[in-house]
Design a protein around this motif. Structure first.
Motif, PDB file in Angstrom:
ATOM      1  N   LEU A  59       0.830  -1.204   0.000  1.00  0.00           N
ATOM      2  CA  LEU A  59       0.000   0.000   0.000  1.00  0.00           C
ATOM      3  C   LEU A  59       0.866   1.256   0.000  1.00  0.00           C
ATOM      4  CD1 LEU A  59      -2.786  -1.218   2.443  1.00  0.00           C
ATOM      5  CD2 LEU A  59      -2.933  -0.993  -0.037  1.00  0.00           C
ATOM      6  N   LYS A  60       1.978   1.168   0.739  1.00  0.00           N
ATOM      7  CA  LYS A  60       2.883   2.309   0.829  1.00  0.00           C
ATOM      8  C   LYS A  60       3.538   2.595  -0.532  1.00  0.00           C
ATOM      9  CE  LYS A  60       7.007   2.184   2.985  1.00  0.00           C
ATOM     10  NZ  LYS A  60       7.868   1.687   4.048  1.00  0.00           N
ATOM     11  N   LYS A 117       2.933 -12.308 -10.352  1.00  0.00           N
ATOM     12  CA  LYS A 117       3.225 -13.195  -9.217  1.00  0.00           C
ATOM     13  C   LYS A 117       2.808 -12.564  -7.885  1.00  0.00           C
ATOM     14  CE  LYS A 117       6.848 -16.105 -11.098  1.00  0.00           C
ATOM     15  NZ  LYS A 117       8.274 -16.176 -11.385  1.00  0.00           N
ATOM     16  N   TYR A 118       2.856 -11.236  -7.825  1.00  0.00           N
ATOM     17  CA  TYR A 118       2.454 -10.552  -6.591  1.00  0.00           C
ATOM     18  C   TYR A 118       1.004 -10.841  -6.229  1.00  0.00           C
ATOM     19  CZ  TYR A 118       6.720  -7.780  -6.407  1.00  0.00           C
ATOM     20  OH  TYR A 118       8.016  -7.375  -6.310  1.00  0.00           O
ATOM     21  N   GLN A 119       0.135 -10.846  -7.249  1.00  0.00           N
ATOM     22  CA  GLN A 119      -1.266 -11.108  -6.923  1.00  0.00           C
ATOM     23  C   GLN A 119      -1.432 -12.528  -6.385  1.00  0.00           C
ATOM     24  OE1 GLN A 119      -4.227 -11.807  -9.801  1.00  0.00           O
ATOM     25  NE2 GLN A 119      -2.819 -12.238 -11.478  1.00  0.00           N
ATOM     26  N   SER A 132      -8.350 -12.913  10.352  1.00  0.00           N
ATOM     27  CA  SER A 132      -7.375 -12.536  11.372  1.00  0.00           C
ATOM     28  C   SER A 132      -7.052 -11.056  11.193  1.00  0.00           C
ATOM     29  CB  SER A 132      -6.115 -13.380  11.247  1.00  0.00           C
ATOM     30  OG  SER A 132      -5.532 -13.165   9.989  1.00  0.00           O
ATOM     31  N   GLU A 133      -6.248 -10.545  12.097  1.00  0.00           N
ATOM     32  CA  GLU A 133      -5.871  -9.138  12.012  1.00  0.00           C
ATOM     33  C   GLU A 133      -5.073  -8.917  10.731  1.00  0.00           C
ATOM     34  OE1 GLU A 133      -3.567  -6.020  14.861  1.00  0.00           O
ATOM     35  OE2 GLU A 133      -4.289  -7.871  15.793  1.00  0.00           O
ATOM     36  N   GLY A 134      -5.334  -7.822  10.060  1.00  0.00           N
ATOM     37  CA  GLY A 134      -4.583  -7.512   8.844  1.00  0.00           C
ATOM     38  C   GLY A 134      -5.204  -8.055   7.568  1.00  0.00           C
ATOM     39  N   THR A 135      -6.329  -8.812   7.702  1.00  0.00           N
ATOM     40  CA  THR A 135      -6.986  -9.345   6.503  1.00  0.00           C
ATOM     41  C   THR A 135      -7.452  -8.210   5.594  1.00  0.00           C
ATOM     42  OG1 THR A 135      -7.730 -11.272   7.756  1.00  0.00           O
ATOM     43  CG2 THR A 135      -8.805 -10.877   5.654  1.00  0.00           C
ATOM     44  N   ALA A 136      -8.032  -7.180   6.193  1.00  0.00           N
ATOM     45  CA  ALA A 136      -8.548  -6.048   5.407  1.00  0.00           C
ATOM     46  C   ALA A 136      -7.419  -5.388   4.620  1.00  0.00           C
ATOM     47  CB  ALA A 136      -9.222  -5.036   6.328  1.00  0.00           C
ATOM     48  N   ALA A 141      -4.391  -4.501  -0.402  1.00  0.00           N
ATOM     49  CA  ALA A 141      -3.133  -4.655  -1.154  1.00  0.00           C
ATOM     50  C   ALA A 141      -3.379  -5.445  -2.441  1.00  0.00           C
ATOM     51  CB  ALA A 141      -2.089  -5.363  -0.295  1.00  0.00           C
ATOM     52  N   LEU A 142      -4.191  -6.503  -2.343  1.00  0.00           N
ATOM     53  CA  LEU A 142      -4.506  -7.305  -3.525  1.00  0.00           C
ATOM     54  C   LEU A 142      -5.255  -6.453  -4.555  1.00  0.00           C
ATOM     55  CD1 LEU A 142      -4.623  -9.993  -5.060  1.00  0.00           C
ATOM     56  CD2 LEU A 142      -6.705 -10.552  -3.809  1.00  0.00           C
ATOM     57  N   ALA A 143      -6.209  -5.664  -4.084  1.00  0.00           N
ATOM     58  CA  ALA A 143      -6.966  -4.786  -4.993  1.00  0.00           C
ATOM     59  C   ALA A 143      -6.014  -3.815  -5.698  1.00  0.00           C
ATOM     60  CB  ALA A 143      -8.038  -4.026  -4.221  1.00  0.00           C
ATOM     61  N   THR A 144      -5.030  -3.315  -4.950  1.00  0.00           N
ATOM     62  CA  THR A 144      -4.038  -2.396  -5.517  1.00  0.00           C
ATOM     63  C   THR A 144      -3.260  -3.056  -6.644  1.00  0.00           C
ATOM     64  OG1 THR A 144      -3.780  -1.244  -3.426  1.00  0.00           O
ATOM     65  CG2 THR A 144      -1.978  -1.025  -4.967  1.00  0.00           C
TER      66      THR A 144
END
Length: 289
Positions: A59-60, A117-119, A132-136, A141-144
């Motif tokens: 995201l960053k 490969k990132y996706q 779990s925490e961080g799923t959102a 990140a995947l959408a990005t």
């Protein structure tokens, strides 16, 4: 970069460089140095101990990842150049020194493969992190990354448009592109033409921009016995500020209408699926509102 690009400046190899390659390093390698610098920060490796930081890392770096778009846009030029000079002694010599089984073109494809490969990485991580925490953050990140892949894909098609008089970069953001069956039903013109047009659809590749909708005809050309490269010859355009849309056409739930000038020109457009039609309609609606 070290085994090939730098060697182009090696005085002992200069005489082996084919003339078609002179001063064309930037075309062959594109912005690979920029991609290399970007990855030299090792940010992803630093997440190995703390995988929950990975999504934030993507995201960053959302803006920075646009360097892939630039690389992919140059790829057709790079491939055309490689076809001219890839079998030269210079490249054979570089490959021999590196002891590589594969030639340079296989490595020039790596950045294109990497972005996809990132996706896969993010999808796999999502599978393992249900609720779990961080799923959102992972989902974001995947959408990005999917968004970047889409804009890379779109821009690859966009650079192949031919015959458009204006400058496509002035049409605003490219929102969607794809192939459709199109029928026309225009008030003007001979009735005979109108009847003919009604039955036989035209194959058109549509490019939806914020300001304009372009209709193109896809042509596939064989490039000296290699893979087919598509180009899109421009046929006509509609200003988005003056079009209307009819979401449903009787008898076919995959069809919709785009009309111009108070239905003086009507384009009946058939998508390959209802989902695709709905995606296009919602994008067009956004532009119109």
């Amino acid at each position: 970069l070290q085994g090939y690009a730098s060697e182009m400046d090696n005085p002992s190899l200069v005489h082996l460089i084919p003339s078609s390659l002179q001063n064309k390093k930037e075309i062959l390698f594109g912005n690979l140095p920029e991609i290399y610098e970007f990855h030299n920060r090792h940010e992803i490796e630093n997440c190995i101990e703390n995988p929950e930081l990975l999504a934030r890392c993507f995201l960053k770096r959302k803006e920075d990842l646009q360097i892939y778009e630039k690389y992919c846009q140059n790829k057709p030029r790079s491939e055309a150049l490689w076809r001219q000079c890839g079998d030269s002694i210079f490249f054979q010599e570089c490959q021999r020194k590196l002891d590589h089984k594969l030639s340079l073109d296989a490595y020039l494809l790596k950045p294109v493969q990497r972005i996809t490969k990132y996706q896969l990485l993010l999808k796999e991580m999502l599978k393992c992190s249900k609720n779990s925490e961080g799923t959102a953050e992972l989902e974001e990140a995947l959408a990005t990354v999917l968004d970047i892949i889409k804009s890379v894909n779109d821009s690859m098609h966009q650079i192949a448009i031919t015959g458009y008089e204006g400058d496509v970069s002035e049409l605003g953001k490219l929102l969607m592109q794809g192939s459709f069956n199109v029928w026309t039903d225009h008030k003007k013109g001979h009735n005979k033409v109108k009847d003919l047009a009604r039955f036989k659809p035209m194959q058109r590749h549509l490019f939806l921009y914020a300001k304009m909708l372009l209709f193109c005809k896809k042509r596939e050309e064989n490039t000296d016995g290699h893979e087919k490269t598509a180009s899109y010859s421009f046929k006509n355009s509609l200003k988005m500020s003056t079009v209307g849309i009819t979401e449903n056409v009787k008898g076919d739930n995959k069809k919709f209408e785009i009309w111009y000038n108070g239905r003086e020109e009507v384009y009946i457009i058939q998508a390959s699926s209802v989902e695709l039609k709905n995606t296009w309609i919602s994008e067009i609606r956004k532009v119109l509102t």
